[in-house]
Design an enzyme around this catalytic site. Structure first.
Site, short mmCIF file in Angstrom:
data_model
loop_
_atom_site.label_atom_id
_atom_site.label_comp_id
_atom_site.label_asym_id
_atom_site.label_seq_id
_atom_site.Cartn_x
_atom_site.Cartn_y
_atom_site.Cartn_z
N GLY A 1 137.87 8.61 -29.94
CA GLY A 1 139.15 9.10 -29.46
C GLY A 1 138.93 10.37 -28.66
O GLY A 1 137.81 10.69 -28.27
N TYR B 1 134.61 11.45 -33.90
CA TYR B 1 134.28 11.41 -32.47
C TYR B 1 134.93 10.30 -31.67
O TYR B 1 134.95 10.37 -30.44
CB TYR B 1 132.76 11.35 -32.27
CG TYR B 1 132.14 12.68 -32.53
CD1 TYR B 1 132.08 13.65 -31.54
CD2 TYR B 1 131.68 13.01 -33.80
CE1 TYR B 1 131.57 14.90 -31.79
CE2 TYR B 1 131.16 14.26 -34.06
CZ TYR B 1 131.11 15.20 -33.05
OH TYR B 1 130.61 16.45 -33.31
N HIS C 1 128.14 8.38 -27.25
CA HIS C 1 128.88 8.10 -26.01
C HIS C 1 129.44 9.39 -25.42
O HIS C 1 129.35 9.62 -24.20
CB HIS C 1 130.00 7.10 -26.31
CG HIS C 1 130.72 6.62 -25.11
ND1 HIS C 1 132.00 7.03 -24.80
CD2 HIS C 1 130.35 5.75 -24.13
CE1 HIS C 1 132.38 6.43 -23.68
NE2 HIS C 1 131.40 5.64 -23.25
N ASP C 2 130.01 10.25 -26.26
CA ASP C 2 130.51 11.55 -25.78
C ASP C 2 129.38 12.38 -25.17
O ASP C 2 129.55 12.99 -24.11
CB ASP C 2 131.16 12.35 -26.92
CG ASP C 2 132.50 11.80 -27.35
OD1 ASP C 2 133.01 10.84 -26.74
OD2 ASP C 2 133.06 12.34 -28.33
N ASP D 1 128.62 3.34 -21.37
CA ASP D 1 129.60 2.41 -21.92
C ASP D 1 128.93 1.18 -22.54
O ASP D 1 129.33 0.72 -23.61
CB ASP D 1 130.59 1.97 -20.84
CG ASP D 1 131.53 3.09 -20.39
OD1 ASP D 1 131.53 4.17 -21.03
OD2 ASP D 1 132.27 2.88 -19.41
N GLY E 1 138.31 14.13 -27.71
CA GLY E 1 137.64 15.27 -28.33
C GLY E 1 136.57 14.83 -29.31
O GLY E 1 136.08 13.72 -29.26
#
EC number: 3.1.1.4
Length: 107
Positions: A29, A27, A47-48, A80, A31
């Protein structure tokens, strides 16, 4: 934006997000798919998911002022901050972005 996220990671986790997490696990990076490889990869997964809930502005581009009144930008800042704190609190192991074919966990 991504540069601001990098600066926050450097401030909180005392490490470079670009250098250490840009192609880490399933996860970290661009995509993401499969199951997170470890706690640090789960930081990126969370975070995604957090960014996925931000629908009224684009969290990856544009300047975000965290102290402002914009609720969307406040949410980006919180996404963040939580991720940077998570990186600080979890051990870094280098897991490359491979063997990520499993079914993705739901957010």
């Amino acid at each position: 934006n991504l540069w601001q996220f990098e600066m926050l990671i450097m401030k909180i986790a005392l490490t470079s997000g670009f250098m250490f997490y840009s192609s880490y696990g399933c996860y970290c990076g661009w995509g993401g798919h499969g199951r997170p490889k470890d706690a640090s990869d789960r930081c990126c997964f969370v975070h995604d998911c957090c960014y996925g809930k931000v629908t009224t502005c684009n969290p990856k581009f544009g300047v975000v002022v965290c102290g402002g009144d914009d609720p969307c930008k406040k949410q980006i800042c919180e996404c963040d901050r939580v991720a940077a704190t998570c990186f600080r609190d979890n051990k870094y192991w280098f897991y490359g972005a491979k063997x990520c074919q499993e079914e993705s966990d739901p957010c």
